[in-house]
Motif scaffolding. Sequence first.
Motif, PDB file in Angstrom:
ATOM      1  N   ILE A  82       0.862  -1.171   0.000  1.00  0.00           N
ATOM      2  CA  ILE A  82       0.000   0.000   0.000  1.00  0.00           C
ATOM      3  C   ILE A  82       0.902   1.225   0.000  1.00  0.00           C
ATOM      4  N   LEU A  83       0.507   2.240  -0.723  1.00  0.00           N
ATOM      5  CA  LEU A  83       1.360   3.411  -0.924  1.00  0.00           C
ATOM      6  C   LEU A  83       1.890   3.947   0.400  1.00  0.00           C
ATOM      7  N   GLY A  84       3.197   4.070   0.491  1.00  0.00           N
ATOM      8  CA  GLY A  84       3.827   4.628   1.682  1.00  0.00           C
ATOM      9  C   GLY A  84       4.021   3.643   2.811  1.00  0.00           C
ATOM     10  N   GLN A  85       3.594   2.415   2.600  1.00  0.00           N
ATOM     11  CA  GLN A  85       3.726   1.416   3.663  1.00  0.00           C
ATOM     12  C   GLN A  85       4.667   0.304   3.231  1.00  0.00           C
ATOM     13  N   LYS A  86       4.892  -0.621   4.143  1.00  0.00           N
ATOM     14  CA  LYS A  86       5.885  -1.648   3.844  1.00  0.00           C
ATOM     15  C   LYS A  86       5.309  -2.726   2.944  1.00  0.00           C
ATOM     16  N   VAL A  87       6.202  -3.521   2.393  1.00  0.00           N
ATOM     17  CA  VAL A  87       5.816  -4.629   1.533  1.00  0.00           C
ATOM     18  C   VAL A  87       5.296  -5.765   2.425  1.00  0.00           C
ATOM     19  N   GLU A  88       4.099  -6.260   2.124  1.00  0.00           N
ATOM     20  CA  GLU A  88       3.466  -7.275   2.968  1.00  0.00           C
ATOM     21  C   GLU A  88       3.313  -8.590   2.218  1.00  0.00           C
ATOM     22  N   PHE A  89       3.636  -9.662   2.896  1.00  0.00           N
ATOM     23  CA  PHE A  89       3.465 -10.993   2.335  1.00  0.00           C
ATOM     24  C   PHE A  89       1.987 -11.354   2.261  1.00  0.00           C
ATOM     25  N   LEU A  90       1.579 -11.915   1.136  1.00  0.00           N
ATOM     26  CA  LEU A  90       0.211 -12.398   0.986  1.00  0.00           C
ATOM     27  C   LEU A  90       0.155 -13.922   1.019  1.00  0.00           C
ATOM     28  N   VAL A  91       0.908 -14.549   0.109  1.00  0.00           N
ATOM     29  CA  VAL A  91       0.751 -15.983  -0.055  1.00  0.00           C
ATOM     30  C   VAL A  91       1.974 -16.570  -0.751  1.00  0.00           C
ATOM     31  N   SER A  92       2.261 -17.823  -0.428  1.00  0.00           N
ATOM     32  CA  SER A  92       3.267 -18.573  -1.176  1.00  0.00           C
ATOM     33  C   SER A  92       2.621 -19.833  -1.736  1.00  0.00           C
ATOM     34  N   PHE A  93       3.171 -20.308  -2.819  1.00  0.00           N
ATOM     35  CA  PHE A  93       2.512 -21.371  -3.599  1.00  0.00           C
ATOM     36  C   PHE A  93       3.577 -22.319  -4.097  1.00  0.00           C
ATOM     37  N   TYR A  94       3.335 -23.600  -3.895  1.00  0.00           N
ATOM     38  CA  TYR A  94       4.293 -24.613  -4.334  1.00  0.00           C
ATOM     39  C   TYR A  94       3.547 -25.890  -4.657  1.00  0.00           C
ATOM     40  N   ASN A  95       3.950 -26.521  -5.723  1.00  0.00           N
ATOM     41  CA  ASN A  95       3.382 -27.824  -6.090  1.00  0.00           C
ATOM     42  C   ASN A  95       1.864 -27.742  -6.207  1.00  0.00           C
ATOM     43  N   ASN A  96       1.426 -26.666  -6.823  1.00  0.00           N
ATOM     44  CA  ASN A  96       0.009 -26.461  -7.119  1.00  0.00           C
ATOM     45  C   ASN A  96      -0.877 -26.294  -5.897  1.00  0.00           C
ATOM     46  N   GLU A  97      -0.287 -25.870  -4.809  1.00  0.00           N
ATOM     47  CA  GLU A  97      -1.129 -25.558  -3.668  1.00  0.00           C
ATOM     48  C   GLU A  97      -0.484 -24.466  -2.818  1.00  0.00           C
ATOM     49  N   ILE A  98      -1.317 -23.802  -2.033  1.00  0.00           N
ATOM     50  CA  ILE A  98      -0.831 -22.756  -1.148  1.00  0.00           C
ATOM     51  C   ILE A  98      -0.009 -23.399  -0.041  1.00  0.00           C
ATOM     52  N   ILE A 145      10.294 -11.558   4.652  1.00  0.00           N
ATOM     53  CA  ILE A 145       9.615 -10.482   5.371  1.00  0.00           C
ATOM     54  C   ILE A 145      10.446  -9.226   5.221  1.00  0.00           C
ATOM     55  N   PHE A 146       9.760  -8.122   4.933  1.00  0.00           N
ATOM     56  CA  PHE A 146      10.450  -6.857   4.702  1.00  0.00           C
ATOM     57  C   PHE A 146      10.306  -5.924   5.890  1.00  0.00           C
ATOM     58  N   GLY A 147      11.304  -5.051   6.051  1.00  0.00           N
ATOM     59  CA  GLY A 147      11.169  -3.928   6.963  1.00  0.00           C
ATOM     60  C   GLY A 147      10.302  -2.853   6.338  1.00  0.00           C
ATOM     61  N   LYS A 148      10.107  -1.754   7.075  1.00  0.00           N
ATOM     62  CA  LYS A 148       9.230  -0.675   6.607  1.00  0.00           C
ATOM     63  C   LYS A 148       9.922   0.231   5.614  1.00  0.00           C
ATOM     64  N   GLY A 149      11.208   0.088   5.463  1.00  0.00           N
ATOM     65  CA  GLY A 149      11.912   0.865   4.459  1.00  0.00           C
ATOM     66  C   GLY A 149      12.576   2.115   4.995  1.00  0.00           C
ATOM     67  N   THR A 150      13.625   2.538   4.318  1.00  0.00           N
ATOM     68  CA  THR A 150      14.317   3.801   4.586  1.00  0.00           C
ATOM     69  C   THR A 150      14.398   4.559   3.279  1.00  0.00           C
ATOM     70  N   ARG A 151      13.878   5.786   3.296  1.00  0.00           N
ATOM     71  CA  ARG A 151      13.953   6.604   2.080  1.00  0.00           C
ATOM     72  C   ARG A 151      15.289   7.340   2.074  1.00  0.00           C
ATOM     73  N   LEU A 152      16.066   7.109   1.054  1.00  0.00           N
ATOM     74  CA  LEU A 152      17.383   7.735   0.941  1.00  0.00           C
ATOM     75  C   LEU A 152      17.351   8.863  -0.076  1.00  0.00           C
ATOM     76  N   HIS A 153      17.765  10.047   0.391  1.00  0.00           N
ATOM     77  CA  HIS A 153      17.887  11.219  -0.477  1.00  0.00           C
ATOM     78  C   HIS A 153      19.367  11.480  -0.736  1.00  0.00           C
ATOM     79  N   ILE A 154      19.694  11.780  -1.965  1.00  0.00           N
ATOM     80  CA  ILE A 154      21.068  12.120  -2.323  1.00  0.00           C
ATOM     81  C   ILE A 154      21.113  13.614  -2.640  1.00  0.00           C
ATOM     82  N   LEU A 155      21.939  14.319  -1.919  1.00  0.00           N
ATOM     83  CA  LEU A 155      22.028  15.779  -2.082  1.00  0.00           C
ATOM     84  C   LEU A 155      23.156  16.123  -3.044  1.00  0.00           C
ATOM     85  N   PRO A 156      22.871  16.881  -4.088  1.00  0.00           N
ATOM     86  CA  PRO A 156      23.924  17.197  -5.073  1.00  0.00           C
ATOM     87  C   PRO A 156      24.931  18.196  -4.516  1.00  0.00           C
TER      88      PRO A 156
END
Lengths: 115, 111
Positions: free
Chosen positions: A38-54, B100-111
């Motif tokens: 979701i915009l501005g938020q972290k990457v979230e795991f939804l699902v993994s799939f192997y051998n034709n099943e979740i 699993i990912f962290g929430k991220g760090t936004r990196l700015h590069i200043l010229p």
Amino acid sequence: EPEVTQTPSHQVTQMGQEVILRCVPISNHLYFYWYRQILGQKVEFLVSFYNNEISEKSEIFDDQFSVERPDGSNFTLKIRSTKLEDSAMYFCASSEALSYNEKLFFGSGTQLSVL
Amino acid sequence: AQTVTQSQPEMSVQEAETVTLSCTYDTSESDYYLFWYKQPPSRQMILVIRQEAYKQQNATENRFSVNFQKAAKSFSLKISDSQLGDAAMYFCACLDDKIIFGKGTRLHILP
């Protein structure tokens, strides 16, 4: 280098409609994943799939979601009745092996906008 | 539970300087992988560098290197000679049975 491809790059849909996001994993890979961001938020795991099943799914992956590998190349994510909060970037990924894999390959994502 | 923490939401660095992005993680597995991914404005996820937990030697990829402290569960990313193209969101990630990912760090590069 081989790559994971996702189509479309951007999908707009009305709330309540069904959408199918498509992914073509790397051909010799056996494990497939969907993530969302979701915009501005972290990457979230939804699902993994192997051998034709979740093999694993998160609490986000409720009954509105399903995955399928309809043929030998595609891996799809279906959202049955989209909600506004489903608007996000959806990433498909694949890997050759699971825990001891060297690399997880991501597609470039599908931006889903629910209106 | 598997967790990844990035304590710096944003960072800035002068072009050509060195910057270090922090990451700590927790996993119950003894074998796992750690990654840094770069997400430019296009929002694609690009692998920058990876580290196998069983290897003590820190991974290096050109200007990118990591400081892997297994006992402390710390995995920081150092970018040397920062370039304008390095500006992006950086995600730390831990893979045992899933990534699993962290929430991220936004990196700015200043010229």
